[in-house]
Scaffold this motif. Structure first.
Motif, mmCIF file in Angstrom:
data_model
loop_
_atom_site.group_PDB
_atom_site.id
_atom_site.type_symbol
_atom_site.label_atom_id
_atom_site.label_comp_id
_atom_site.label_asym_id
_atom_site.label_seq_id
_atom_site.Cartn_x
_atom_site.Cartn_y
_atom_site.Cartn_z
ATOM 1 N N TYR A 138 0.829 -1.204 0.000
ATOM 2 C CA TYR A 138 0.000 0.000 0.000
ATOM 3 C C TYR A 138 0.868 1.261 0.000
ATOM 4 O O TYR A 138 0.530 2.262 -0.652
ATOM 5 C CB TYR A 138 -0.922 -0.011 1.215
ATOM 6 C CG TYR A 138 -1.805 1.203 1.342
ATOM 7 C CD1 TYR A 138 -2.953 1.337 0.557
ATOM 8 C CD2 TYR A 138 -1.505 2.221 2.245
ATOM 9 C CE1 TYR A 138 -3.770 2.457 0.668
ATOM 10 C CE2 TYR A 138 -2.313 3.334 2.359
ATOM 11 C CZ TYR A 138 -3.442 3.447 1.573
ATOM 12 O OH TYR A 138 -4.248 4.563 1.692
ATOM 13 N N CYS A 139 1.972 1.199 0.736
ATOM 14 C CA CYS A 139 2.880 2.347 0.818
ATOM 15 C C CYS A 139 3.865 2.398 -0.353
ATOM 16 O O CYS A 139 4.701 3.303 -0.412
ATOM 17 C CB CYS A 139 3.661 2.297 2.133
ATOM 18 S SG CYS A 139 2.649 2.468 3.617
ATOM 19 N N ASN A 140 3.768 1.434 -1.277
ATOM 20 C CA ASN A 140 4.689 1.351 -2.418
ATOM 21 C C ASN A 140 6.138 1.245 -1.974
ATOM 22 O O ASN A 140 7.050 1.829 -2.578
ATOM 23 C CB ASN A 140 4.504 2.562 -3.348
ATOM 24 C CG ASN A 140 3.142 2.572 -4.008
ATOM 25 O OD1 ASN A 140 2.701 1.563 -4.552
ATOM 26 N ND2 ASN A 140 2.455 3.704 -3.945
ATOM 27 N N PHE A 141 6.357 0.483 -0.885
ATOM 28 C CA PHE A 141 7.689 0.309 -0.351
ATOM 29 C C PHE A 141 8.436 -0.810 -1.059
ATOM 30 O O PHE A 141 7.847 -1.800 -1.494
ATOM 31 C CB PHE A 141 7.629 -0.048 1.140
ATOM 32 C CG PHE A 141 7.433 1.125 2.058
ATOM 33 C CD1 PHE A 141 8.013 2.348 1.794
ATOM 34 C CD2 PHE A 141 6.682 0.985 3.222
ATOM 35 C CE1 PHE A 141 7.852 3.423 2.649
ATOM 36 C CE2 PHE A 141 6.511 2.037 4.085
ATOM 37 C CZ PHE A 141 7.096 3.263 3.805
ATOM 38 N N GLN A 142 9.742 -0.632 -1.126
ATOM 39 C CA GLN A 142 10.665 -1.699 -1.491
ATOM 40 C C GLN A 142 11.521 -2.006 -0.272
ATOM 41 O O GLN A 142 11.918 -1.097 0.462
ATOM 42 C CB GLN A 142 11.577 -1.264 -2.637
ATOM 43 C CG GLN A 142 10.870 -0.855 -3.900
ATOM 44 C CD GLN A 142 11.844 -0.375 -4.969
ATOM 45 O OE1 GLN A 142 12.967 -0.878 -5.083
ATOM 46 N NE2 GLN A 142 11.426 0.606 -5.754
ATOM 47 N N ASP A 143 11.788 -3.286 -0.056
ATOM 48 C CA ASP A 143 12.739 -3.661 0.984
ATOM 49 C C ASP A 143 14.140 -3.391 0.454
ATOM 50 O O ASP A 143 14.485 -3.825 -0.652
ATOM 51 C CB ASP A 143 12.561 -5.138 1.337
ATOM 52 C CG ASP A 143 13.352 -5.537 2.564
ATOM 53 O OD1 ASP A 143 14.584 -5.349 2.555
ATOM 54 O OD2 ASP A 143 12.745 -6.041 3.523
ATOM 55 N N LEU A 144 14.961 -2.683 1.221
ATOM 56 C CA LEU A 144 16.284 -2.291 0.743
ATOM 57 C C LEU A 144 17.316 -3.402 0.875
ATOM 58 O O LEU A 144 18.471 -3.216 0.481
ATOM 59 C CB LEU A 144 16.760 -1.045 1.493
ATOM 60 C CG LEU A 144 15.923 0.224 1.279
ATOM 61 C CD1 LEU A 144 16.576 1.409 1.973
ATOM 62 C CD2 LEU A 144 15.718 0.509 -0.200
ATOM 63 N N GLY A 145 16.910 -4.557 1.404
ATOM 64 C CA GLY A 145 17.846 -5.660 1.518
ATOM 65 C C GLY A 145 18.856 -5.429 2.628
ATOM 66 O O GLY A 145 18.690 -4.549 3.477
ATOM 67 N N TYR A 146 19.955 -6.202 2.601
ATOM 68 C CA TYR A 146 20.935 -6.106 3.675
ATOM 69 C C TYR A 146 22.175 -6.902 3.318
ATOM 70 O O TYR A 146 22.163 -7.745 2.421
ATOM 71 C CB TYR A 146 20.356 -6.652 4.985
ATOM 72 C CG TYR A 146 19.954 -8.109 4.885
ATOM 73 C CD1 TYR A 146 20.856 -9.125 5.197
ATOM 74 C CD2 TYR A 146 18.676 -8.460 4.462
ATOM 75 C CE1 TYR A 146 20.491 -10.464 5.084
ATOM 76 C CE2 TYR A 146 18.303 -9.783 4.345
ATOM 77 C CZ TYR A 146 19.215 -10.782 4.660
ATOM 78 O OH TYR A 146 18.847 -12.098 4.536
ATOM 79 N N SER A 147 23.236 -6.636 4.045
ATOM 80 C CA SER A 147 24.395 -7.528 4.082
ATOM 81 C C SER A 147 24.652 -7.865 5.545
ATOM 82 O O SER A 147 24.310 -7.102 6.442
ATOM 83 C CB SER A 147 25.628 -6.857 3.461
ATOM 84 O OG SER A 147 26.001 -5.705 4.205
ATOM 85 N N GLY A 148 25.244 -9.027 5.775
ATOM 86 C CA GLY A 148 25.458 -9.482 7.144
ATOM 87 C C GLY A 148 24.551 -10.644 7.484
ATOM 88 O O GLY A 148 24.037 -11.338 6.603
ATOM 89 N N SER A 149 24.336 -10.867 8.772
ATOM 90 C CA SER A 149 23.493 -11.955 9.240
ATOM 91 C C SER A 149 22.101 -11.874 8.632
ATOM 92 O O SER A 149 21.567 -10.783 8.420
ATOM 93 C CB SER A 149 23.388 -11.905 10.773
ATOM 94 O OG SER A 149 22.406 -12.791 11.248
ATOM 95 N N ASP A 150 21.488 -13.021 8.352
ATOM 96 C CA ASP A 150 20.137 -13.040 7.784
ATOM 97 C C ASP A 150 19.080 -12.608 8.783
ATOM 98 O O ASP A 150 17.945 -12.327 8.391
ATOM 99 C CB ASP A 150 19.794 -14.452 7.288
ATOM 100 C CG ASP A 150 20.453 -14.762 5.949
ATOM 101 O OD1 ASP A 150 20.815 -13.814 5.245
ATOM 102 O OD2 ASP A 150 20.591 -15.943 5.632
ATOM 103 N N PHE A 151 19.416 -12.589 10.056
ATOM 104 C CA PHE A 151 18.428 -12.266 11.086
ATOM 105 C C PHE A 151 18.914 -11.083 11.921
ATOM 106 O O PHE A 151 20.113 -10.880 12.093
ATOM 107 C CB PHE A 151 18.179 -13.483 11.980
ATOM 108 C CG PHE A 151 17.829 -14.720 11.197
ATOM 109 C CD1 PHE A 151 16.597 -14.838 10.582
ATOM 110 C CD2 PHE A 151 18.743 -15.748 11.048
ATOM 111 C CE1 PHE A 151 16.276 -15.965 9.839
ATOM 112 C CE2 PHE A 151 18.438 -16.884 10.312
ATOM 113 C CZ PHE A 151 17.192 -16.987 9.703
#
Length: 251
Positions: free
Chosen positions: A168-181
């Protein structure tokens, strides 16, 4: 511009304050968003000064839980737009080109049965502005089962409500580097549960403007949450500690 997002799990302990000071020293962030400070205004003011920030807004804790803070450097032109016990919303003006963008620090309700209130708040905030928008925080929810390891399986309906408001907010997840959690219950073996509760989301306008900025999961020694560093730096300093490295890997 470096930014830090951290659910610090309380700043009443001197060890936690030193951990925050270490993060600030290592990464020199211009803006810091803190959750679960468990601190009142006067205490956060002292911490702000100790960290070397000229400006800040504190949402005080209620009893021994909650509490938010947004701290920013003297050189950052930032205007607070609104705040509550679950968010701080602001607009930043880039001084060199008069470019305006929005930053929202967000803390999702820890109680599952009240999480719908968080998504209503996020949808409401979406309707308040059309600026390029970065929203970061501990959302206390995951988007897919791959973001959880251990414990009972998350219900699809619970995750779907989060996915709906992200769309609804037209967001994208920016992802990450490092631990998956980014969170762990700090237990061992079969009792260990890990989730990616902390993340950075942005709309397309913000992504187009800040393509060089990346999200790094920064390990810490006092909170059960990793901090998020949002930076265009290629430095590997964020990886020098691996506090719950054993949890890396997706289901």
């Amino acid at each position: 511009m470096n930014l830090i997002n951290w659910n610090c799990q309380g700043l009443g302990n001197p060890r936690s304050v030193r951990a925050l000071q270490d993060i600030v020293r290592r990464f020199n962030p211009k803006v810091v968003f803190l959750m679960e400070t468990k601190a009142k205004v006067r205490h956060m003011e002292r911490i702000k000064n100790r960290m070397g920030f000229a400006n800040g807004l504190t949402v005080p804790s209620r009893g021994r839980s909650g509490g938010l803070a947004l701290l920013w450097d003297r050189g950052v032109d930032l205007e607070i737009k609104s705040y509550s016990k679950n968010h701080i919303d602001a607009v930043i003006k880039e001084q060199d080109n008069n470019f305006y963008w929005r930053i929202t620090g967000f803390y999702g309700h820890p109680e599952t049965h009240r999480r719908y209130e968080s998504w209503q708040l996020l949808a409401f905030l979406n309707n308040q502005s059309q600026l390029p928008w970065l929203c970061l925080g501990d959302f206390n929810e995951i988007l897919s089962i791959s973001e959880k390891e251990g414990g009972t399986i998350r219900t699809q309906s619970q995750m779907e409500r989060f996915r709906e408001v992200v769309n609804y907010c037209n967001f994208q997840d920016l992802g990450y580097s490092g631990s998956d959690f980014t969170w762990s219950n700090m237990q061992e073996g079969n009792d260990c549960i890990s989730l990616r509760l902390d993340r950075a989301l942005a709309n397309q306008e913000w992504v187009d403007r800040f393509r060089s900025l990346k999200v790094h999961h920064v390990a810490d020694s006092t909170s059960d949450h990793h901090a998020l560093l949002i930076s265009d730096s290629t430095s590997k300093r964020y990886a020098k500690e691996k506090r719950f490295l054993r949890n890396v890997g997706k289901e």
